[in-house]
Design a protein around this motif. Structure first.
Motif, PDB file in Angstrom:
ATOM      1  N   GLU A 132       0.835  -1.206   0.000  1.00  0.00           N
ATOM      2  CA  GLU A 132       0.000   0.000   0.000  1.00  0.00           C
ATOM      3  C   GLU A 132       0.870   1.255   0.000  1.00  0.00           C
ATOM      4  N   PHE A 133       1.915   1.252   0.795  1.00  0.00           N
ATOM      5  CA  PHE A 133       2.804   2.406   0.841  1.00  0.00           C
ATOM      6  C   PHE A 133       3.478   2.613  -0.509  1.00  0.00           C
ATOM      7  N   HIS A 134       3.934   1.519  -1.122  1.00  0.00           N
ATOM      8  CA  HIS A 134       4.571   1.612  -2.433  1.00  0.00           C
ATOM      9  C   HIS A 134       3.601   2.184  -3.477  1.00  0.00           C
ATOM     10  N   ALA A 135       2.345   1.760  -3.410  1.00  0.00           N
ATOM     11  CA  ALA A 135       1.350   2.259  -4.368  1.00  0.00           C
ATOM     12  C   ALA A 135       1.185   3.777  -4.259  1.00  0.00           C
ATOM     13  N   ARG A 136       1.366   4.318  -3.052  1.00  0.00           N
ATOM     14  CA  ARG A 136       1.215   5.762  -2.862  1.00  0.00           C
ATOM     15  C   ARG A 136       2.441   6.546  -3.314  1.00  0.00           C
ATOM     16  N   THR A 137       3.606   5.890  -3.385  1.00  0.00           N
ATOM     17  CA  THR A 137       4.841   6.621  -3.688  1.00  0.00           C
ATOM     18  C   THR A 137       5.573   6.120  -4.925  1.00  0.00           C
ATOM     19  N   GLU A 138       4.990   5.171  -5.640  1.00  0.00           N
ATOM     20  CA  GLU A 138       5.723   4.560  -6.752  1.00  0.00           C
ATOM     21  C   GLU A 138       6.090   5.536  -7.864  1.00  0.00           C
ATOM     22  N   ASP A 139       5.318   6.606  -8.031  1.00  0.00           N
ATOM     23  CA  ASP A 139       5.643   7.559  -9.086  1.00  0.00           C
ATOM     24  C   ASP A 139       6.491   8.730  -8.575  1.00  0.00           C
ATOM     25  N   TRP A 140       6.948   8.648  -7.338  1.00  0.00           N
ATOM     26  CA  TRP A 140       7.816   9.678  -6.780  1.00  0.00           C
ATOM     27  C   TRP A 140       9.264   9.405  -7.195  1.00  0.00           C
ATOM     28  N   SER A 141      10.022  10.459  -7.372  1.00  0.00           N
ATOM     29  CA  SER A 141      11.446  10.293  -7.662  1.00  0.00           C
ATOM     30  C   SER A 141      12.181   9.927  -6.372  1.00  0.00           C
ATOM     31  N   ASP A 142      13.362   9.359  -6.535  1.00  0.00           N
ATOM     32  CA  ASP A 142      14.202   9.056  -5.374  1.00  0.00           C
ATOM     33  C   ASP A 142      14.523  10.342  -4.606  1.00  0.00           C
ATOM     34  N   ASP A 143      14.722  11.431  -5.343  1.00  0.00           N
ATOM     35  CA  ASP A 143      15.004  12.720  -4.695  1.00  0.00           C
ATOM     36  C   ASP A 143      13.831  13.175  -3.836  1.00  0.00           C
ATOM     37  N   ASP A 144      12.595  13.006  -4.338  1.00  0.00           N
ATOM     38  CA  ASP A 144      11.413  13.376  -3.553  1.00  0.00           C
ATOM     39  C   ASP A 144      11.323  12.552  -2.274  1.00  0.00           C
ATOM     40  N   LEU A 145      11.549  11.241  -2.393  1.00  0.00           N
ATOM     41  CA  LEU A 145      11.507  10.378  -1.207  1.00  0.00           C
ATOM     42  C   LEU A 145      12.583  10.770  -0.201  1.00  0.00           C
ATOM     43  N   ALA A 146      13.778  11.019  -0.684  1.00  0.00           N
ATOM     44  CA  ALA A 146      14.880  11.402   0.201  1.00  0.00           C
ATOM     45  C   ALA A 146      14.582  12.734   0.886  1.00  0.00           C
ATOM     46  N   ARG A 147      14.059  13.677   0.138  1.00  0.00           N
ATOM     47  CA  ARG A 147      13.765  15.002   0.708  1.00  0.00           C
ATOM     48  C   ARG A 147      12.667  14.924   1.752  1.00  0.00           C
ATOM     49  N   LEU A 148      11.600  14.166   1.467  1.00  0.00           N
ATOM     50  CA  LEU A 148      10.529  14.020   2.451  1.00  0.00           C
ATOM     51  C   LEU A 148      11.056  13.348   3.716  1.00  0.00           C
ATOM     52  N   THR A 149      11.865  12.322   3.557  1.00  0.00           N
ATOM     53  CA  THR A 149      12.448  11.636   4.704  1.00  0.00           C
ATOM     54  C   THR A 149      13.283  12.596   5.539  1.00  0.00           C
ATOM     55  N   GLU A 150      14.097  13.391   4.870  1.00  0.00           N
ATOM     56  CA  GLU A 150      14.929  14.376   5.567  1.00  0.00           C
ATOM     57  C   GLU A 150      14.075  15.393   6.313  1.00  0.00           C
ATOM     58  N   LEU A 151      13.060  15.911   5.647  1.00  0.00           N
ATOM     59  CA  LEU A 151      12.205  16.926   6.273  1.00  0.00           C
ATOM     60  C   LEU A 151      11.426  16.350   7.458  1.00  0.00           C
ATOM     61  N   LEU A 152      10.917  15.126   7.322  1.00  0.00           N
ATOM     62  CA  LEU A 152      10.197  14.508   8.434  1.00  0.00           C
ATOM     63  C   LEU A 152      11.131  14.254   9.611  1.00  0.00           C
ATOM     64  N   ALA A 153      12.359  13.854   9.331  1.00  0.00           N
ATOM     65  CA  ALA A 153      13.329  13.645  10.408  1.00  0.00           C
ATOM     66  C   ALA A 153      13.605  14.955  11.139  1.00  0.00           C
ATOM     67  N   ARG A 154      13.705  16.030  10.408  1.00  0.00           N
ATOM     68  CA  ARG A 154      13.906  17.342  11.043  1.00  0.00           C
ATOM     69  C   ARG A 154      12.690  17.724  11.861  1.00  0.00           C
ATOM     70  N   LEU A 155      11.499  17.496  11.315  1.00  0.00           N
ATOM     71  CA  LEU A 155      10.267  17.872  12.007  1.00  0.00           C
ATOM     72  C   LEU A 155      10.096  17.084  13.301  1.00  0.00           C
ATOM     73  N   THR A 156      10.398  15.798  13.271  1.00  0.00           N
ATOM     74  CA  THR A 156      10.215  14.957  14.455  1.00  0.00           C
ATOM     75  C   THR A 156      11.398  15.011  15.401  1.00  0.00           C
ATOM     76  N   GLY A 157      12.495  15.635  14.982  1.00  0.00           N
ATOM     77  CA  GLY A 157      13.664  15.702  15.828  1.00  0.00           C
ATOM     78  C   GLY A 157      14.463  14.421  15.833  1.00  0.00           C
TER      79      GLY A 157
END
Length: 166
Positions: A132-157
């Motif tokens: 299910e998670f893959h279906a939601r992000t399969e058309d995202w670029s690797d850069d988009d995934l990396a950036r979201l991961t980075e931003l969420l890590a910053r947001l959550t500390g």
């Protein structure tokens, strides 16, 4: 720079009002993320075992990740009170998903762990969640995934060195 997020259409400016609008839009998206996460957790719990409360999947998932432990350690790790955890552990044992053995060095205590059946159900449920998670992000670029991961890590500390960063 105009952007649209949920019900907000914003012309991002470097003004206090532009910042406030962005923060409101972020809050709306975080609420949507939390709601989607809760819904996914409910579906995952039902996939794991339809006859158990959703909290049972949290216990099973923790045991799958970290291995056998005392019921009190499990309760603390998943943020549940000991009596609720004990009740769920008993139910899961009766369904053949968990087993208990005497704790080494303290015969009054037990260690609980997943049975082969329990591990199989957790693995299948995590696989379903992954699809299910893959279906939601399969058309995202690797850069988009990396950036979201980075931003969420910053947001959550949870990112290294992110505490106190602006």
């Amino acid at each position: 720079m105009p952007i649209t997020l949920g019900r907000y259409s914003l012309d991002v400016q470097t003004t206090p009002d532009g910042r406030r609008d962005l923060e409101l839009a972020l809050g709306e998206q975080l609420n949507a993320l939390l709601s989607a996460g809760r819904a996914l957790s409910e579906r995952s719990a039902a996939h794991f075992h339809p006859g158990l409360q959703p909290a049972a999947f949290h216990i099973a998932r923790w045991l799958y990740a970290f291995g056998p432990a005392t019921p009190s350690a499990v309760a603390e790790a998943v943020g549940m009170d000991r009596s609720s955890t004990s009740t769920l552990i008993g139910r899961m044992r009766s369904l053949g998903l968990l087993e208990s053995t005497p704790a080494p060095g303290d015969r009054r205590s037990v260690i609980v762990g997943l049975t082969e059946k329990g591990r199989g159900r957790v693995a299948a449920t995590l696989e379903e969640r992954g699809r299910e998670f893959h279906a939601r992000t399969e058309d995202w670029s690797d850069d988009d995934l990396a950036r979201l991961t980075e931003l969420l890590a910053r947001l959550t500390g949870s990112g290294r060195g992110s505490a106190g960063r602006r």
